[in-house]
Enzyme design. Structure first.
Site, mmCIF file in Angstrom:
data_model
loop_
_atom_site.group_PDB
_atom_site.id
_atom_site.type_symbol
_atom_site.label_atom_id
_atom_site.label_comp_id
_atom_site.label_asym_id
_atom_site.label_seq_id
_atom_site.Cartn_x
_atom_site.Cartn_y
_atom_site.Cartn_z
ATOM 1 N N GLU A 1 -48.255 -5.550 48.889
ATOM 2 C CA GLU A 1 -48.671 -6.663 48.031
ATOM 3 C C GLU A 1 -48.290 -6.367 46.592
ATOM 4 O OE1 GLU A 1 -52.899 -7.127 48.396
ATOM 5 O OE2 GLU A 1 -52.822 -7.054 50.589
ATOM 6 N N LYS B 1 -49.289 -5.866 42.764
ATOM 7 C CA LYS B 1 -50.492 -5.431 42.060
ATOM 8 C C LYS B 1 -50.611 -6.298 40.818
ATOM 9 C CE LYS B 1 -52.797 -1.253 40.429
ATOM 10 N NZ LYS B 1 -53.411 -1.879 39.284
ATOM 11 N N TYR C 1 -58.750 -9.329 49.197
ATOM 12 C CA TYR C 1 -59.593 -8.429 49.991
ATOM 13 C C TYR C 1 -60.849 -9.182 50.421
ATOM 14 C CZ TYR C 1 -61.822 -3.815 50.976
ATOM 15 O OH TYR C 1 -62.416 -2.725 51.545
ATOM 16 N N CYS D 1 -37.063 -2.235 -3.273
ATOM 17 C CA CYS D 1 -37.696 -3.204 -2.383
ATOM 18 C C CYS D 1 -36.686 -4.302 -2.020
ATOM 19 C CB CYS D 1 -38.907 -3.828 -3.059
ATOM 20 S SG CYS D 1 -39.637 -5.147 -2.082
ATOM 21 N N CYS E 1 -37.966 -7.724 -3.680
ATOM 22 C CA CYS E 1 -38.092 -7.996 -5.112
ATOM 23 C C CYS E 1 -37.326 -7.013 -5.981
ATOM 24 C CB CYS E 1 -39.571 -7.995 -5.514
ATOM 25 S SG CYS E 1 -40.296 -6.357 -5.492
HETATM 26 S S1 IVH Z 1 -56.995 -3.800 46.673
HETATM 27 C C1 IVH Z 1 -60.602 -1.087 47.851
HETATM 28 N N1 IVH Z 1 -54.931 -5.272 46.053
HETATM 29 O O1 IVH Z 1 -55.878 -2.830 41.014
HETATM 30 C C2 IVH Z 1 -59.317 -1.627 47.328
HETATM 31 N N2 IVH Z 1 -56.176 -4.300 44.290
HETATM 32 O O2 IVH Z 1 -55.937 -0.023 40.236
HETATM 33 C C3 IVH Z 1 -59.475 -2.859 46.582
HETATM 34 N N3 IVH Z 1 -55.375 -4.896 42.043
HETATM 35 O O3 IVH Z 1 -59.360 -2.439 41.211
HETATM 36 C C4 IVH Z 1 -58.330 -3.195 45.725
HETATM 37 N N4 IVH Z 1 -53.737 -6.194 42.693
HETATM 38 O O4 IVH Z 1 -58.405 -4.688 40.346
HETATM 39 C C5 IVH Z 1 -55.936 -4.513 45.583
HETATM 40 N N5 IVH Z 1 -53.114 -6.646 45.650
HETATM 41 C C6 IVH Z 1 -54.106 -5.902 45.186
HETATM 42 C C7 IVH Z 1 -54.331 -5.720 43.809
HETATM 43 C C8 IVH Z 1 -55.387 -4.898 43.389
HETATM 44 C C9 IVH Z 1 -54.385 -5.700 41.661
HETATM 45 C C10 IVH Z 1 -56.249 -4.179 41.099
HETATM 46 C C11 IVH Z 1 -57.709 -4.178 41.459
HETATM 47 C C12 IVH Z 1 -58.066 -2.711 41.620
HETATM 48 C C13 IVH Z 1 -57.033 -2.077 40.768
HETATM 49 C C14 IVH Z 1 -56.818 -0.628 41.110
#
Ligand code: IVH
Length: 672
Positions: free
Chosen positions: A118, A120, A231, A410, A413
């Site tokens: 996925e 991030k 999630y 400068c 100026c």
């Molecule tokens: S899963 C228990 N999936 O990244 C695992 N987190 O650095 C739950 N985040 O706290 C997180 N994209 O705020 C998950 N596709 C994604 C995400 C993601 C961004 C963030 C989330 C997490 C942080 C960790």
């Protein structure tokens, strides 16, 4: 003690130091939404701490930042948000910048395991609680155990359903995901803030986090947050894999990313990472990496969690985006305070969602140490900051004939630049005659914390300056309706608004006028203290160095700046005109109520319950006493509150100076 203890000591100290540093950075990041170091640097420090802690297991501390997730809880005393305990702790993810480590993690998993890849999302995590299909709470991560319920603000996000229906919707469950501000909305917001001279957000994450904690849901709605969910949590949930759960969630109406893939081999995972490393630049939202999760929920359960992170997931973070480009030319920009910054004019490059053609080269020493010159290929980076910066030279070797000189005059100026000893910056001293400094003074003067003249912002000042209608702050008070209404960009209404703003500024108290006129280094607090001691312009103008230094917070440098300011006939002329225009050039002299404390020198120390420190100070003066900062043998007594400073206490005891409680003090002063 053995020899080895001695050798180990610096690393133990480093552990303590890193814990302190990381705790502070967590606070700046999560609570203040204004980090001072990049994510990469933060992660590097965290890594280092983890390594050291592994080498010194006896220093284990459950309170170490390695054992706790950073907290975004609003400070307790604000009491603004309902705090809610998470039903399931809200953990973070193990992360790495190395593809090699991603491969290692994969190799350690059971054979044939499916991995969900996925994006991030770079926002802040949120947990949405649904009961009988209705959104009841939206809880921020907080400290991982409890968070703030910001459901009212979350409800402004159009893609988040308030209600969901479906036969397979469980009675109670949570959807977790990321709240973010899309690039387009982020840029619009910053544009507005820049027009209103408000501090800009460094990146969409900070903007989203600042927005989510606003008290005014209408403003939240206007800014246009969005959310992606990734999630699902609860009992008796549908599906046996993470991927299928997300498909179900999409069917129920949640916004789930289109870019999720199930991968079965290391090669597939690496191809996903490689693809998005580049393709993410075209997304409408900010991402900072890739998240890999074990697909089978049974396998997830087997793998379980560490104290902070699940073992079944890992985040690969993209390195801070850096580009190589040609340095065409170095130009010099004069700031509002006269500081001259070298600016790299670059062959335009794409960087983190925008096109960059200018970046800071910091100062003379930076340029010299890297031997930078026009024609070089350089690296440009956008860290957590707003302004891109040059971080290095891409090619080139040290050469003996390198020669670089900072301009001596400068660029705006022509005045001869000065470099204050001990400072890296060159400065233009021509405060009165250098255009950016003249405009800067006016912009400061009208700003919210100073004279707060509505309608008169940076752009208007620039425009009126270019047209020769404004030369200094006093000219603001000679602007006419025609001057303003004849401008193409204003109608009569905005012209009138500006005039009203100008006329309202006559009510601004003396202490803020003193701040607004812009004497170098006289900030808000110093102005307040000066205004209290010198209750009129006349008094301040004739004050000598000694009298000025006697004011708390005023050192030699500030005292000299004040004297130099009033010694300049041009400044005196401006001040005279402001005075004639009707500005407040005197404050209320503190009212003298009695002489009960006449001749007494009183020190205030500790915290109080009935009045503030400032109020006590005023009371002392109102009764003819003198409030002084430090204890000496001349001190008559100490007005002592709770938790009085230990140094003061020690000194008072040594000199035999009596302490007086708040109650006793009020008794002697209220009788009079
Ligand atoms: S899963 C228990 N999936 O990244 C695992 N987190 O650095 C739950 N985040 O706290 C997180 N994209 O705020 C998950 N596709 C994604 C995400 C993601 C961004 C963030 C989330 C997490 C942080 C960790």
């Amino acid at each position: 003690m053995t020899l080895f203890d001695d050798i180990e000591a610096p690393e133990r100290e480093e552990i303590r130091q890193l814990r302190k540093e990381l705790t502070e950075h967590n606070y700046r990041y999560y609570v203040l939404s204004s980090p001072v170091i990049s994510d990469m640097e933060f992660d590097r420090k965290m890594r280092r701490l983890q390594d050291l802690e592994a080498r010194y297991p006896d220093m284990f501390d459950p309170k170490s930042p390695t054992q706790q997730v950073g907290s975004d809880l609003s400070p307790k005393q604000s009491g603004k948000w309902e705090q809610v305990a998470h039903r399931y702790p809200m953990l973070s993810l193990a992360n790495t910048y190395s593809r090699e480590e991603v491969a290692d993690w994969l190799r350690k998993l059971p054979e044939g395991v499916e991995i969900v890849c996925e994006l991030k999302f770079d926002g802040l995590s949120i947990s949405l609680w649904y009961e009988h299909g209705t959104l009841t709470k939206a809880v921020t991560r907080g400290d991982g155990q409890k968070g703030d319920n910001v459901v009212e603000n979350i409800k402004t996000i159009p893609s988040i359903p308030w209600h969901i229906e479906g036969e397979d919707v469980p009675e109670r469950f949570e959807m977790r995901g990321e709240v973010l501000l899309p690039w387009a909305n982020f840029e619009r917001l910053n544009q507005e803030r820049s027009n209103q001279e408000e501090a800009l957000f460094a990146n969409p994450r900070n903007a989203a986090s600042g927005t989510l904690k606003l008290q005014d849901a209408r403003e939240v709605a206007r800014r246009g947050l969005d959310a992606y969910l990734y999630y699902m949590l609860g009992e008796d949930l549908p599906a046996k894999t993470h991927f299928d759960r997300l498909q179900t969630a999409r069917r129920w109406g949640f916004q789930i990313s289109e870019h999720i893939r199930v991968c079965r081999t290391l090669d597939e995972v690496m191809a996903y990472i490689a693809y998005w490393d580049n393709a993410r630049k075209d997304l409408p939202i900010a991402t900072d990496g890739i998240v890999l999760k074990v697909n089978s929920l049974a396998q997830q359960e087997e793998l379980g969690f560490t104290a902070k992170t699940p073992r079944w997931a890992i985040a690969y973070k993209f390195p801070a985006e850096k580009q190589k480009t040609l340095l065409r030319e170095i130009t010099y920009q004069v700031g509002r305070t006269g500081v001259v910054t070298p600016v790299a004019n670059l062959e335009p490059v794409h960087l983190s969602g925008t096109i960059v053609q200018r970046a800071t080269l910091h100062n003379e020493d930076f340029i010299r140490s890297l031997q930078i010159r026009p024609g070089d290929m350089v690296f440009v980076e956008k860290g957590g900051e707003i302004i891109p910066k040059i971080t290095g030279k891409a090619e080139g070797i040290a050469s003996l004939d390198y020669d670089y000189h900072f301009p001596t005059e400068c660029p705006e100026c022509g005045a001869k630049l000065v470099r204050v000893e001990g400072e890296a910056a060159w400065r233009c001293p021509n405060e009165q005659g250098c255009p950016p400094q003249i405009k800067g003074k006016m912009i400061h003067f009208v700003s919210r914390r100073a004279m707060n003249i509505e309608g008169l912002g940076e752009e208007t000042i620039e425009l009126l300056y270019e047209q020769g209608l404004l030369h200094n702050i006093a000219d603001i008070y000679t602007l006419t309706f025609n001057d303003l209404a004849s401008q193409e960009r204003f109608g009569e209404k905005s012209a009138q608004n500006i005039l009203n703003g100008i006329s309202n500024s006559m009510l601004v108290p003396w202490e803020r006028v003193l701040f607004a006129i812009g004497i170098r280094m006289v900030g808000e607090t110093t102005a307040k203290k000066l205004a209290r001691r010198f209750t009129s312009l006349e008094q301040l103008q004739v004050a000598d160095r000694e009298q000025l230094i006697a004011v708390e917070d005023v050192g030699e440098q500030i005292a000299d700046n004040i004297i130099t300011y009033f010694a300049d006939e041009r400044n005196r002329e401006i001040i005279r005109r402001l005075q004639d225009a009707g500005l407040q050039m005197q404050g209320e002299a503190p009212e003298v109520v009695s002489q009960a404390l006449a001749g007494q020198s009183i020190v205030i120390s500790g915290t109080f319950t009935q009045h503030s420190r400032d109020e006590y100070k005023a009371m002392i003066e109102a009764h003819g006493g003198k409030n002084v900062g430090s204890v000496s043998k001349k001190t008559s007594f100490i007005l002592a509150g709770e938790n009085m400073g230990p140094e003061k206490l020690k000194k008072a005891e040594a000199l035999g100076i009596p302490l007086m409680t708040e109650e006793e003090f009020l008794e002697i002063t209220t009788d009079h």
